[in-house]
Design a protein around this motif. Structure first.
Motif, PDB file in Angstrom:
ATOM      1  N   PRO A 289       0.836  -1.205   0.000  1.00 18.09           N
ATOM      2  CA  PRO A 289       0.000   0.000   0.000  1.00 18.09           C
ATOM      3  C   PRO A 289       0.869   1.254   0.000  1.00 18.09           C
ATOM      4  CG  PRO A 289      -0.782  -1.573   1.632  1.00 18.09           C
ATOM      5  CD  PRO A 289       0.546  -2.070   1.161  1.00 18.09           C
ATOM      6  N   LEU A 290       0.438   2.291  -0.686  1.00 14.89           N
ATOM      7  CA  LEU A 290       1.171   3.537  -0.670  1.00 14.89           C
ATOM      8  C   LEU A 290       1.133   4.141   0.725  1.00 14.89           C
ATOM      9  CD1 LEU A 290       0.733   3.155  -3.772  1.00 14.89           C
ATOM     10  CD2 LEU A 290       0.653   5.660  -3.924  1.00 14.89           C
ATOM     11  N   SER A 291       2.153   4.872   1.084  1.00 17.12           N
ATOM     12  CA  SER A 291       2.185   5.525   2.389  1.00 17.12           C
ATOM     13  C   SER A 291       1.185   6.671   2.406  1.00 17.12           C
ATOM     14  CB  SER A 291       3.591   6.049   2.687  1.00 17.12           C
ATOM     15  OG  SER A 291       3.972   7.025   1.730  1.00 17.12           O
ATOM     16  N   GLY A 292       0.646   6.940   3.559  1.00 18.41           N
ATOM     17  CA  GLY A 292      -0.243   8.077   3.723  1.00 18.41           C
ATOM     18  C   GLY A 292      -1.662   7.865   3.260  1.00 18.41           C
ATOM     19  N   LEU A 293      -2.071   6.606   3.032  1.00 19.12           N
ATOM     20  CA  LEU A 293      -3.454   6.361   2.614  1.00 19.12           C
ATOM     21  C   LEU A 293      -4.416   6.687   3.753  1.00 19.12           C
ATOM     22  CD1 LEU A 293      -3.225   2.978   0.657  1.00 19.12           C
ATOM     23  CD2 LEU A 293      -3.185   5.307  -0.256  1.00 19.12           C
ATOM     24  N   ASP A 294      -5.599   7.164   3.397  1.00 23.56           N
ATOM     25  CA  ASP A 294      -6.617   7.540   4.374  1.00 23.56           C
ATOM     26  C   ASP A 294      -7.142   6.309   5.105  1.00 23.56           C
ATOM     27  OD1 ASP A 294      -8.700   8.604   5.821  1.00 23.56           O
ATOM     28  OD2 ASP A 294      -9.841   9.291   4.086  1.00 23.56           O
ATOM     29  N   HIS A 295      -7.000   6.303   6.426  1.00 30.77           N
ATOM     30  CA  HIS A 295      -7.504   5.213   7.263  1.00 30.77           C
ATOM     31  C   HIS A 295      -8.790   5.596   7.981  1.00 30.77           C
ATOM     32  CE1 HIS A 295      -3.946   2.447   7.304  1.00 30.77           C
ATOM     33  NE2 HIS A 295      -3.350   3.562   6.884  1.00 30.77           N
ATOM     34  N   ALA A 296      -9.322   6.802   7.722  1.00 22.32           N
ATOM     35  CA  ALA A 296     -10.426   7.300   8.539  1.00 22.32           C
ATOM     36  C   ALA A 296     -11.755   7.422   7.809  1.00 22.32           C
ATOM     37  CB  ALA A 296     -10.045   8.667   9.118  1.00 22.32           C
ATOM     38  N   THR A 297     -11.726   7.777   6.532  1.00 20.53           N
ATOM     39  CA  THR A 297     -12.969   8.098   5.822  1.00 20.53           C
ATOM     40  C   THR A 297     -13.481   6.908   5.041  1.00 20.53           C
ATOM     41  OG1 THR A 297     -12.168  10.375   5.574  1.00 20.53           O
ATOM     42  CG2 THR A 297     -14.070   9.712   4.237  1.00 20.53           C
ATOM     43  N   SER A 298     -14.637   6.376   5.438  1.00 22.96           N
ATOM     44  CA  SER A 298     -15.245   5.255   4.731  1.00 22.96           C
ATOM     45  C   SER A 298     -16.210   5.775   3.676  1.00 22.96           C
ATOM     46  CB  SER A 298     -15.988   4.338   5.702  1.00 22.96           C
ATOM     47  OG  SER A 298     -15.086   3.643   6.529  1.00 22.96           O
ATOM     48  N   ALA A 299     -16.224   5.115   2.528  1.00 26.88           N
ATOM     49  CA  ALA A 299     -17.119   5.505   1.445  1.00 26.88           C
ATOM     50  C   ALA A 299     -17.307   4.327   0.505  1.00 26.88           C
ATOM     51  CB  ALA A 299     -16.564   6.709   0.681  1.00 26.88           C
ATOM     52  N   VAL A 300     -18.345   4.416  -0.307  1.00 25.63           N
ATOM     53  CA  VAL A 300     -18.528   3.450  -1.396  1.00 25.63           C
ATOM     54  C   VAL A 300     -17.462   3.766  -2.449  1.00 25.63           C
ATOM     55  CG1 VAL A 300     -20.127   2.637  -3.170  1.00 25.63           C
ATOM     56  CG2 VAL A 300     -20.979   3.275  -0.911  1.00 25.63           C
ATOM     57  N   ARG A 301     -16.768   2.731  -2.942  1.00 28.17           N
ATOM     58  CA  ARG A 301     -15.603   2.982  -3.805  1.00 28.17           C
ATOM     59  C   ARG A 301     -15.571   2.049  -5.015  1.00 28.17           C
ATOM     60  NH1 ARG A 301     -12.627   6.573  -0.984  1.00 28.17           N
ATOM     61  NH2 ARG A 301     -12.830   6.536   1.298  1.00 28.17           N
ATOM     62  N   THR A 302     -14.831   2.517  -6.030  1.00 29.81           N
ATOM     63  CA  THR A 302     -14.526   1.718  -7.215  1.00 29.81           C
ATOM     64  C   THR A 302     -13.013   1.663  -7.355  1.00 29.81           C
ATOM     65  OG1 THR A 302     -16.529   2.540  -8.306  1.00 29.81           O
ATOM     66  CG2 THR A 302     -14.893   1.454  -9.696  1.00 29.81           C
ATOM     67  N   VAL A 303     -12.482   0.470  -7.648  1.00 24.94           N
ATOM     68  CA  VAL A 303     -11.032   0.317  -7.720  1.00 24.94           C
ATOM     69  C   VAL A 303     -10.676  -0.701  -8.795  1.00 24.94           C
ATOM     70  CG1 VAL A 303     -11.078  -1.392  -5.839  1.00 24.94           C
ATOM     71  CG2 VAL A 303      -8.942  -0.206  -6.365  1.00 24.94           C
ATOM     72  N   LEU A 304      -9.572  -0.445  -9.497  1.00 27.80           N
ATOM     73  CA  LEU A 304      -9.007  -1.380 -10.464  1.00 27.80           C
ATOM     74  C   LEU A 304      -7.732  -1.971  -9.886  1.00 27.80           C
ATOM     75  CD1 LEU A 304      -9.209   0.804 -13.711  1.00 27.80           C
ATOM     76  CD2 LEU A 304     -10.906  -0.841 -12.880  1.00 27.80           C
ATOM     77  N   GLY A 305      -7.401  -3.183 -10.297  1.00 28.47           N
ATOM     78  CA  GLY A 305      -6.144  -3.790  -9.885  1.00 28.47           C
ATOM     79  C   GLY A 305      -5.671  -4.782 -10.920  1.00 28.47           C
TER      80      GLY A 305
END
Length: 390
Positions: A289-305
């Motif tokens: 994981p990249l450093s500094g990713l948000d650990h606090a704000t939850s949301a509905v998300r879309t992601v590619l991998g």
């Protein structure tokens, strides 16, 4: 039809915990994910880019500054599956009288052709970027049929009788300060006024009053004006818009002057041309994981991998039904993709934009598989489409 749209609070329709084949090389399944905020429900497409019957490309409504729903974009393109895409210029309440263009933030490549470049970092919409990233970040697939993360930067110039100067914008809703940008037929008919609003660090800053627009047709200036215009742009015409120092460069031009405009998107790392690329930001790179990713704000998300050196593409969209609407944080998103085997992952627009569609074999249209959190499909500027010839 929106699958399960009337089933408020219910589990998504047509659950397939073990997964099922949508088309050769394309599989769809659903599963729950435990998060700090509660249970999230994920919809996942797995795409074998090594299958010669499968390809991935940008879904878009035919113009950069235009929007449509993912289902209509997929249906009109003949895609068997797809998800929503990049963050976009969704509102201009901070600039009274200026219309939102609907244009996306980052670079875009469709069918091997560059559509647009990235807006300045301070002009973007969406959550905070991870440290060390910028608006040039893309998820793309090359002519080698492998997915990868990269950056695409604009390079270009404007040649005039007085000399040449850099081109610093291409079909984008916000230009850098003191610059000149080009708008082509691919932009569409939306007003170009938004391009001179805000600054490189503040999206809500006032619009510039020091502007100039020059239309070039067949290599010569055909008109000049003191402000950005609107309306469709013919295929043989390029519209140059300048602000501050860029406007002063354009004021040196008169009707009839010869002008040449060149532009291309240059990859930071890959020597393989892109057939498709879309903007967003990376959350997982090389299995970390990249450093500094948000650990606090939850949301509905879309992601590619992707995994296996970019051969396998993963497309994940969370469900927005009330039971799952808390979603997950960006950090949890990265962890989820790593658990699924991805080495690299890339965040797209979320919230009410998040959507995943599939078309059953023999069906004439796609079905929306998740519940959009706004209760209905949101028109978006682009998406990622999966196509099959099998």
């Amino acid at each position: 039809m929106l699958a399960g749209a009337a089933l408020t609070g219910a589990a998504p329709a047509d659950a397939a915990p073990a997964g099922r084949r949508i088309a050769p090389g394309v599989t769809y399944r659903q599963f729950d994910v435990g998060t700090a905020a509660g249970k999230a429900h994920a919809h996942l497409l797995t795409v074998d880019l090594g299958d010669p019957h499968v390809r991935v490309d940008l879904l878009h409504p035919g113009a950069v500054a235009a929007r449509d729903t993912v289902s209509r974009l997929a249906n009109s393109a003949g895609a068997v599956a797809g998800v929503n895409g990049d963050f976009f210029d969704i509102t201009e309440t901070q600039h009274p009288g200026v219309e939102a263009t609907g244009a996306p933030v980052g670079p875009a490549v469709a069918d091997g052709h560059a559509l647009k470049a990235a807006v300045p970092k301070g002009q973007r919409f969406g959550p905070a970027l991870p440290p060390g990233t910028n608006t040039q970040e893309v998820f793309g697939v090359g002519t080698d049929r492998r997915a990868r993360l990269d950056r695409l930067a604009l390079t270009g110039s404007v040649g005039t009788p007085q000399g040449s100067f850099p081109l610093r914008g291409l079909n984008q809703y916000a230009l850098p300060q003191n610059s000149v940008g080009a708008f082509t037929a691919k932009w569409g008919g939306a007003s170009r006024k938004r391009a001179v609003c805000g600054t490189d660090t503040e999206r809500a800053a006032p619009c510039s009053s020091d502007t100039r627009e020059v239309k070039v047709k067949g290599g010569r200036v055909v008109s000049v004006s003191d402000g950005p215009g609107s309306g469709s742009i013919p295929a043989d015409t390029t519209v140059l818009v300048g602000r501050e120092d860029g406007a002063r460069e354009l004021r040196a031009l008169s009707v009839g002057d010869p002008v040449s405009v060149t532009h291309s998107l240059v990859a930071a790392t890959s020597g393989v041309p892109y057939t498709f690329a879309i903007g967003g930001f990376p959350v997982l790179r090389g299995g970390k994981p990249l450093s500094g990713l948000d650990h606090a704000t939850s949301a509905v998300r879309t992601v590619l991998g992707f995994k296996d050196g970019g051969r396998w593409l993963l497309m994940l969209a969370l469900d927005g039904a009330p039971a799952y609407r808390t979603g997950m944080t960006v950090a949890e998103e990265a962890d989820t993709m790593r658990t699924l085997g991805a080495s690299d992952a890339f965040n797209l627009d979320g919230g009410g934009s998040t959507e995943l569609v599939t078309r059953e074999e023999g069906a004439g249209a796609v079905t929306v598989r998740n519940h959009p959190s706004g209760g209905a499909e949101r028109p978006v500027p682009n998406g990622v489409g999966v196509f099959s010839t099998g």
